[in-house]
Design an enzyme around this catalytic site. Structure first.
Site, mmCIF file in Angstrom:
data_model
loop_
_atom_site.group_PDB
_atom_site.id
_atom_site.type_symbol
_atom_site.label_atom_id
_atom_site.label_comp_id
_atom_site.label_asym_id
_atom_site.label_seq_id
_atom_site.Cartn_x
_atom_site.Cartn_y
_atom_site.Cartn_z
ATOM 1 C CB ALA A 102 -0.799 -0.356 1.269
ATOM 2 N N GLY A 144 -0.195 -5.495 1.484
ATOM 3 C CA GLY A 144 -1.014 -5.690 0.390
ATOM 4 C C GLY A 144 -1.111 -6.455 -1.156
ATOM 5 C CD GLU A 154 -2.852 -7.928 4.213
ATOM 6 O OE1 GLU A 154 -3.031 -7.998 4.982
ATOM 7 O OE2 GLU A 154 -2.659 -6.845 3.683
ATOM 8 C CD GLU A 214 1.673 -5.390 5.800
ATOM 9 O OE1 GLU A 214 0.752 -5.247 5.351
ATOM 10 O OE2 GLU A 214 2.503 -6.276 6.238
#
Length: 671
Positions: A34, A74, A77, A97
């Protein structure tokens, strides 16, 4: 990007001709993660059920994630929300993260333990490490790793055709995450030292625990709750700041644009001591053949033995494979003398930190090296211009200050001489990056930026002893703040004789230099630190554990009495602020003199050169948290109490008057 993925999914699912889909990146990576700039801004997030992860997971037709480059955060993910995952061998995946103070908020903490098992998921998520594709396949994250040279797009389409009619669809959410008894509490205990004062690593553990104890949808909601608690926490703000500071430091705003760093293939290191050997290892670790010389064969042999021992220690710890150690050793070439390095294109001088030792070496290098060879000095404080003046190529001379141990510490402080060419400076900065360092530019001032800003800290910690503290008290305060070691223990590790040599040099240059009688007394007694078994602490033979020494306490009391300094007690807060505020004030002087570009550059140097706790952002960011007005007021008060060494810098005073944060001080052009 998210809207585009969802729109394409909806179109494909509505088209009877489409049997399966491939999700593939169009650039250098699958999805690298992200945009960090969006965190903590109050941006509107898609609700659970409407996010790409949720839509991919719910697709009635299979989706194959085809991964190249990076699939991080992300990115991974989204890949785990797909039904199948394949990758090229060079790809890397991970959930990093935690390194910016948050946790994976797109189902990562719920899906990864269902693929790898909770133990592996906990390790990956709390460390943030990048996992190579072959290992990721072994762990169950990937379904297949393609052969070298395979066309990813073609292979992914073929894979999608192969699985198009497989039902039921293999959704990660339908797998079970089974945890061994006690695994989560054991993980909390195992990270206690490296994660002290932090909340994100523990929230990561709690989220993975939810994957093992709650149904999938409830686990997703628990993950979202934990994520929300972290996103705007001080820890996350500091780590985001540090992330961007690490990138900002590469920008050199006053140098001409469009100048490319010079390529180099064969570096050489002058000096096989602790620093020279570490620098040679840094080159070898990143694939460079490197030559190394010293004044005598005996010194060179000792240096090579030290290098071999350092690598052997890494093998023993399990952080380096035996065959990789042999490859790295084979890249380090001990050489007989200057004539043997005449073909090298970059030289890093790393001899003893004395100008009279370094000057003749630069004169000799200028004589024997090719005219375009770059000459760099690993000095921590000495005048780069004085070394450049020993050559006929001052434009090719700059400082490259490595930090000890050079093969471990990430900072490379590039020192700009008055005649250093832009090409030389760009090349020095690039050199650091090519061997895994973070390069930061500094002006040619005594101690440059890092050590000059640290010097008041080093003085103040000894002055505190004169006034009533003990080394173990100061060290405890700084360890509790987040440092891996206290400053007195670090001094013993580095060698107290090194600091004494620097004090002697500064005292000769400045008749008003504030001497440190307690530190000088220990050096006079031969207490140099770990290498002599005694310094600020005492050490048992074969053990590096620092033990408080009653003899040191007696020396402190005796010298303080001779100086007539009244002794008192100190709070932890006063100790912390006496040390760090002194350096904040000096950093402001450095900025106002034009010897550094940005306050954030100072922070980068403290983070990577001195072990400042990253979750506090850096020296200047931390001070901003206290408030520039408050910092200035305290320094002004100590100026009245202690005298000129606490005189507030002009820049700090001006920032306080306008209540401008330190990090917003205007970048200075180098002077």
């Amino acid at each position: 990007m998210s809207d585009g993925i969802i729109e394409s999914l909806n179109q494909a699912n509505a088209d009877p001709a489409v049997k399966a889909m491939v999700l593939i990146g169009d650039g250098r990576s699958f999805i690298a993660g992200a945009d960090i700039r969006g965190f903590g801004t109050g941006r509107k997030r898609a609700p659970i059920g409407k996010r790409t992860y949720d839509v991919l997971d719910a697709s009635p037709k299979p989706v194959v994630a085809a991964i190249h480059g990076f699939a991080l955060g992300g990115g991974l993910e989204n890949a785990m929300a797909c039904h199948y995952r394949i990758a090229v061998p060079s790809a890397k995946v991970g959930l990093p993260e935690v390194l910016i103070g948050i946790l994976p908020g797109g189902g990562g903490t719920q899906r990864l333990p269902r693929l790898t098992g909770p133990k592996t998921a906990l390790e990956m998520i709390t460390s943030g490490r990048h996992v190579p594709a072959p290992e990721a396949a072994d762990l169950g994250i990937l379904d297949d790793v393609l052969p070298d040279g395979a066309n990813l797009r073609e292979a992914a389409v073929a894979y999608a055709r192969k699985i198009a009619d497989v039902r039921p669809l293999p959704r990660v959410r339908d797998k079970e995450a089974k945890a061994e008894s006690g695994i989560f509490e054991a993980m909390r205990k195992s990270i206690a030292r490296r994660a002290r004062n932090q909340i994100a690593p523990y929230h990561c553990i709690a989220a993975v625990e939810a994957a093992c104890t709650l149904p999938f949808d409830q686990g997703i909601r628990r993950e979202a709750e934990l994520f929300a608690e972290l996103e705007n926490a001080d820890e996350a703000k500091a780590l985001r700041y540090a992330f961007f500071a690490d990138r900002e430091v590469a920008k050199l705003p006053d140098l001409p644009a469009g100048i490319a760093p010079r390529d180099f293939a064969l570096p050489a290191v002058i000096g096989a001591g602790t620093m020279g050997g570490g620098i040679a290892m840094s080159f070898a670790d990143f694939g460079y053949d490197v030559k190394i010389i010293d004044a005598t064969q005996e010194a060179l042999d000792r240096g090579m033995a030290r290098i071999r021992a350092n690598y052997a220690t890494s093998v023993k710890r399990g952080s380096l494979a035996e065959d990789e150690m042999q490859r790295r050793l084979a890249r380090i070439h001990p050489s007989g003398g200057y004539e043997d390095i005449a073909d090298c294109d970059v030289i890093v001088e790393a001899v003893f930190e004395e100008m009279d030792v370094k000057k003749p070496i630069f004169a000799k290098l200028d004589e024997v090296m090719k005219p375009d060879t770059l000459l760099f000095s690993n000095t921590s404080a000495l005048d780069i211009d004085a070394l450049a003046d020993m050559t006929k190529r001052p434009q090719n001379v700059a400082g490259t200050h490595f930090f000890s141990p050079a093969n471990v510490m990430k900072l490379l402080e590039v020192v700009r001489g008055s005649k250093s060419s832009p090409e030389t400076l760009f090349t020095a900065m690039a050199l650091g990056r090519r061997i895994g360092k973070i390069s930061a530019m500094a002006g040619n001032t005594d101690g440059f930026v890092a050590n000059r800003s640290r010097a008041p800290f080093n003085n103040e910690m000894v002055i505190l002893l004169e006034e009533g503290c003990l080394p173990e008290q100061v060290d405890k305060v700084m360890i509790d703040f987040g440092y891996p070691m206290g400053p007195f223990a670090v001094g013993d590790l580095a060698g107290l004789d090194i600091g004494a040599a620097g004090r002697r040099r500064r005292a000769l240059a400045n008749p008003n230099y504030r001497k440190l009688p307690i530190a000088d007394k220990l050096v006079e007694m031969g207490r140099y630190g770990q290498k002599t078994g005694a310094g600020w602490y005492r050490y048992e033979k074969g053990d590096r554990t620092p033990h408080p020494d009653p003899e040191v306490a007696a020396i402190i009391k005796s010298v303080a009495s001779e100086m007539g300094v009244p002794r008192k007690t100190f709070s932890d807060t006063e100790i912390l602020q006496r040390l760090l505020f002194s350096s904040v004030n000096e950093a402001c002087r450095i900025l106002e003199e034009g010897k550094a570009y940005r306050a954030s550059d100072v922070d980068v140097m403290w983070l990577h050169g001195f072990g400042f706790p990253r979750y506090r952002g850096g020296l200047m960011f931390w001070a901003d948290g206290i408030g520039v007005k408050n910092v200035h007021a305290q320094i002004a008060s100590w100026h009245q109490q202690y005298g000129e060494r606490w005189a507030p810098s002009r820049l700090l005073r001006e920032l306080a008057e306008t209540n401008t944060p330190l990090r917003d001080a205007k970048p200075a052009l180098f002077a």
